[in-house]
Scaffold this motif. Structure first.
Motif, short mmCIF file in Angstrom:
data_model
loop_
_atom_site.label_atom_id
_atom_site.label_comp_id
_atom_site.label_asym_id
_atom_site.label_seq_id
_atom_site.Cartn_x
_atom_site.Cartn_y
_atom_site.Cartn_z
N THR A 1 0.83 -1.21 0.00
CA THR A 1 0.00 0.00 0.00
C THR A 1 0.86 1.26 0.00
OG1 THR A 1 -1.73 -1.18 1.22
CG2 THR A 1 -1.87 1.22 1.18
N SER A 2 1.95 1.23 0.75
CA SER A 2 2.87 2.38 0.76
C SER A 2 3.45 2.61 -0.63
CB SER A 2 4.00 2.14 1.77
OG SER A 2 3.50 2.01 3.07
N HIS A 3 3.75 1.51 -1.32
CA HIS A 3 4.30 1.63 -2.67
C HIS A 3 3.24 2.18 -3.62
CE1 HIS A 3 5.93 -0.02 -6.57
NE2 HIS A 3 7.01 0.52 -6.04
N GLU A 4 2.00 1.70 -3.51
CA GLU A 4 0.91 2.22 -4.34
C GLU A 4 0.67 3.70 -4.05
OE1 GLU A 4 -2.81 0.01 -4.64
OE2 GLU A 4 -1.78 -1.75 -3.85
N MET A 5 0.75 4.08 -2.77
CA MET A 5 0.53 5.47 -2.38
C MET A 5 1.60 6.38 -2.99
SD MET A 5 0.22 7.03 1.47
CE MET A 5 1.96 6.72 1.82
N LEU A 6 2.84 5.92 -3.00
CA LEU A 6 3.92 6.70 -3.60
C LEU A 6 3.65 6.95 -5.08
CD1 LEU A 6 6.76 7.98 -3.60
CD2 LEU A 6 7.68 5.67 -4.03
N MET A 7 3.29 5.88 -5.80
CA MET A 7 3.02 6.01 -7.23
C MET A 7 1.84 6.93 -7.50
SD MET A 7 3.64 2.24 -8.92
CE MET A 7 2.33 1.44 -7.99
N GLN A 8 0.78 6.76 -6.71
CA GLN A 8 -0.44 7.54 -6.92
C GLN A 8 -0.21 9.02 -6.62
OE1 GLN A 8 -3.18 6.78 -8.38
NE2 GLN A 8 -4.17 8.74 -8.01
N CYS A 9 0.48 9.31 -5.52
CA CYS A 9 0.70 10.71 -5.13
C CYS A 9 1.58 11.44 -6.14
CB CYS A 9 1.31 10.77 -3.74
SG CYS A 9 0.16 10.32 -2.41
#
Length: 317
Positions: A143-151
């Motif tokens: 989720t942290s990795h997804e959050m980085l990409m999305q932000c």
């Protein structure tokens, strides 16, 4: 960044053509598919935005609810879309499409670039309750990795999102202030500076973060505690859990989307962002509080069955 050209046109070492690898080809495919989906869904988003800013050019109609009581309904998507076609023609349904496609494409390319720059280490699939700590750690890492990409993709593509929103809401006041992408960039920079390209960014980012964490954690706990590994269809159920949670959580985080879109057009010189359609907001929190006080935090979330709110004064014969 992802390659958007044909394999034979890609220069390799020494100037010779070099074939595009599977990853680059997949990225290009995602870009093309994303652009196609953006174009097909644009009329829906266009109508949604006009409803979000409070533009109701058509009167409500009298209908009945499931209990048989008389209720006033506002025009749904198809009726609203026919009104746009009547005013602007069929091409009018695609007002603001170009900057939106560019925004979507830039977002897709950015996500791919961030994913390559910060690859996520593969972790063994874990679902048993005995491995709860390991499984939860895996979900938090993903989720942290997804959050980085999305932000990152949200920040990079947001200026074009702002331009697209402003192009669309010009329907309300019949303005032509924002037309081409480059002329819009120049106008925003002259009138509002760099920060003008990022109005409404914070609620969008917060909505993305809340959505990702709630969706992934809820899906994780459901798959861990509610789905038994001994069940023959456990893997099938788990594959759909995140999708279902995404639909539910997206409804809960909708106010962030609404506030972000309203801030993107607020006080920009267009009628849709000025009184009487909207007060001039000092911040997105001011906008949130205003909508909350009016009971309008979910305005535009539904485009099919739109009941007139209790606060509106429409007589029913």
């Amino acid at each position: 960044m992802a390659a958007l050209y044909s394999p034979a046109a890609t220069p390799g070492p020494g100037g010779r053509p070099e074939l595009v690898g599977p990853a680059e080809g997949a990225d290009a495919l995602f870009v093309v598919l994303g652009a196609g989906f953006t174009a097909l869904s644009h009329p829906l988003l266009y109508v949604k935005l006009l409803v979000q800013v409070g533009h109701e050019p058509l009167p409500p109609t009298l209908g009945r609810n499931v209990l048989g009581r008389k209720v006033l309904y506002l025009p749904g998507f198809f009726t609203y879309a026919r009104h746009i076609v009547k005013v602007d023609g069929k091409t009018g349904l695609f007002r603001g499409l170009t900057p939106r496609i560019l925004s979507s494409t830039l977002s897709t390319i950015t996500r791919g670039s961030v994913k390559k720059a910060f690859p996520l280490e593969d972790m063994e699939h874990v679902s048993n309750k005995d491995d709860m700590k390991t499984s939860l750690r895996k979900v938090m890492k993903e989720t942290s990795h997804e959050m980085l990409m999305q932000c990152v993709s949200r920040v990079i593509s947001h200026p074009l999102h702002v331009i697209s929103m402003r192009c669309m809401v010009q329907f309300v006041g019949r303005e032509v202030k924002y037309s081409g992408v480059f002329s819009s960039i120049s106008r925003i920079f002259k009138e509002e500076g760099i920060l003008g390209f990022f109005v409404g960014l914070v609620p969008h980012l917060l909505g993305d973060v809340v959505f990702l964490w709630c969706c992934n954690l809820l899906a994780h706990f459901i798959n861990t505690y509610a789905v038994d590994d001994n069940f023959s269809q456990a893997s099938v159920i788990r594959s759909y859990t995140k999708f279902v949670m995404g639909i539910a959580v997206s409804m809960l985080t909708y106010p962030f989307l609404l506030v972000g879109d309203l801030m993107a057009v607020n006080n920009c010189g267009l009628r849709a962002g000025l009184p009487p359609y909207s007060p001039v907001f000092t911040s997105w929190i001011h906008c949130w509080r205003h909508l909350s006080a009016q009971g309008q935090l979910f305005r535009g979330s539904s485009l099919l069955f739109r009941r007139v709110s209790a606060a509106a004064s429409f007589p029913i014969d």
